[in-house]
Design an enzyme around this catalytic site. Structure first.
Site, short mmCIF file in Angstrom:
data_model
loop_
_atom_site.label_atom_id
_atom_site.label_comp_id
_atom_site.label_asym_id
_atom_site.label_seq_id
_atom_site.Cartn_x
_atom_site.Cartn_y
_atom_site.Cartn_z
N LYS A 196 4.73 12.07 7.84
CA LYS A 196 3.93 10.54 7.24
C LYS A 196 5.02 9.84 7.66
CE LYS A 196 0.80 8.43 3.65
NZ LYS A 196 0.37 8.76 2.55
N LYS A 249 0.88 12.32 10.95
CA LYS A 249 0.36 10.55 10.92
C LYS A 249 0.77 10.15 11.13
CE LYS A 249 -2.24 9.10 6.72
NZ LYS A 249 -1.65 9.35 5.35
C1 PBG Z 1 -1.88 7.23 0.44
C2 PBG Z 1 -2.08 7.21 1.86
C3 PBG Z 1 -2.77 6.05 2.94
C4 PBG Z 1 -2.87 6.67 4.02
C5 PBG Z 1 -3.73 7.59 3.21
N1 PBG Z 1 -3.13 8.16 1.98
C6 PBG Z 1 -2.07 4.61 2.84
C7 PBG Z 1 -0.41 4.98 2.53
O1 PBG Z 1 0.56 5.57 2.23
O2 PBG Z 1 0.13 3.63 2.43
C8 PBG Z 1 -3.35 5.81 4.61
C9 PBG Z 1 -4.27 7.07 5.90
C10 PBG Z 1 -5.53 5.65 6.70
O3 PBG Z 1 -4.89 4.36 7.10
O4 PBG Z 1 -5.66 5.94 6.95
N2 PBG Z 1 -1.03 8.41 -0.04
#
Ligand code: PBG
Length: 326
Positions: A196, A249
């Site tokens: 991520k 992601k």
């Molecule tokens: C938080 C989380 C986020 C997303 C999924 N879980 C946001 C972040 O890390 O700031 C983003 C998903 C998206 O933008 O669709 N843990």
């Protein structure tokens, strides 16, 4: 005059010929549909930056899931927005928390007709908006692991199929796997947000889930988008820790990592086409600069072509309808 010896156009002569040689397929069965559920909400609220995406009150969740099942989408990803936030993120592991309630309600109504996945993170639940627990002025990795494990257990008790940790704490898969196994939830699977990235494509999600950090940013835990080898190490670590499905992601700007992960490992690969990817397409379509249906399908086919087995996407419902039409 010399003629081409190889004529690739021969296999592009008609729709049927093109169908015959089509390498990548896309169906609603590839999708995981995000669902936002908010505690104490009376009426659905539209997410301003994500056209057609809504936060639902608990009582509307089953109706939404039914629509998703009818579109032959096999899985949902639940995100909860609690009323109470504190430093420990305690509403995240409350057995009566909003996500836990949604899970048991869906399970009761639909049994095995849908795979119930749930986000395991803290940022919606902490007063700090961070994905881990703050100790002093730092996000403490190992304290956060204990909390993430508690969230997973409470979701497992409610009947979740798959927990999906997105906190990017080191060791989160191992901690959750051990906690689940120790509590007898050996069949609950883990789809980790393995690679991520610290991405600018998440901003509409923060509007959807109220989880923007109150100070600082997520650079100390999420992967820098400049580093591919580091992303692969994250994936490798999750596999070593016993993850069942890895995730990359965001998706569209990270197709190289999807392709590399697919080549390197045999494990199922998911891609999360995030809120910013969705918002850009929606905004440009509404302005008439692109054709929404065509561009949505092209993006999703490309993510599949890169090697994703499944896609978490806000396009899940609209793309399933587009695929039925075409
Ligand atoms: C938080 C989380 C986020 C997303 C999924 N879980 C946001 C972040 O890390 O700031 C983003 C998903 C998206 O933008 O669709 N843990």
């Amino acid at each position: 005059m010399s003629f081409p010896t190889r004529r690739l156009r021969r296999l592009r002569t008609s729709d049927k010929m093109r169908e015959l040689v089509q390498e990548t397929t896309l169906s609603s069965k590839d999708f995981i549909c995000p669902v936002f559920v908010q505690e104490d909400l009376k009426e659905r609220i539209k997410v301003e930056s994500m056209s057609e995406i809504e936060r639902l009150p608990l009582r509307d969740v089953n109706e939404e899931v039914e629509k998703i099942i009818n579109l032959e989408i096999p899985a949902i990803m639940l995100f909860g927005i609690p009323t109470a936030k504190d430093e420990a993120g305690s509403s995240a592991f409350d057995d009566n928390g909003i996500v836990q309630k949604a899970i048991s309600q869906i399970r009761e109504k639909f049994g095995d007709k849908i795979v119930i996945m749930a986000d395991v993170c803290l940022c919606q639940f902490t007063s700090t908006g961070h994905c881990g627990i703050i100790q002093g002025n730092k996000i403490d990795n190992d304290t956060s692991l204990e909390t993430l494990a508690k969230i997973a257990i409470s979701q497992a008790k409610a009947g979740v199929d798959t927990v999906s940790p997105s906190a990017m704490m080191d060791g989160q898969v191992a901690a959750i796997r051990k906690a689940l196994d120790d509590s007898g939830f050996t069949d609950v699977s883990i789809m980790s947000h393995s690679a991520k990235h610290r991405s600018n494509f998440y901003s509409p999600f923060r509007d959807a889930a109220e989880c923007a950090p109150k100070f600082g940013d997520r650079k100390t835990y999420q992967v820098p988008y400049t580093n591919a080898r580091e992303a692969i190490m994250e994936i490798e670590t999750d596999i070593e820790e016993g993850v069942d499905i890895v995730m990359i992601k965001p998706a569209l700007a990270y197709l190289d990592l999807i392709a590399e992960t697919r080549r390197k490992y045999s494990i199922p690969v998911s891609a999360y086409s995030v809120s910013g990817e969705y918002a850009l397409v929606k905004a440009a379509s509404q302005l008439g600069y692109v054709n929404e249906k065509d561009i949505t399908l092209e993006i999703l086919y490309s993510i599949k072509r890169a090697g994703a087995d499944m896609i978490v996407t806000y396009f899940a419902k609209s793309a399933s309808k587009f695929l039925q039409e075409s």
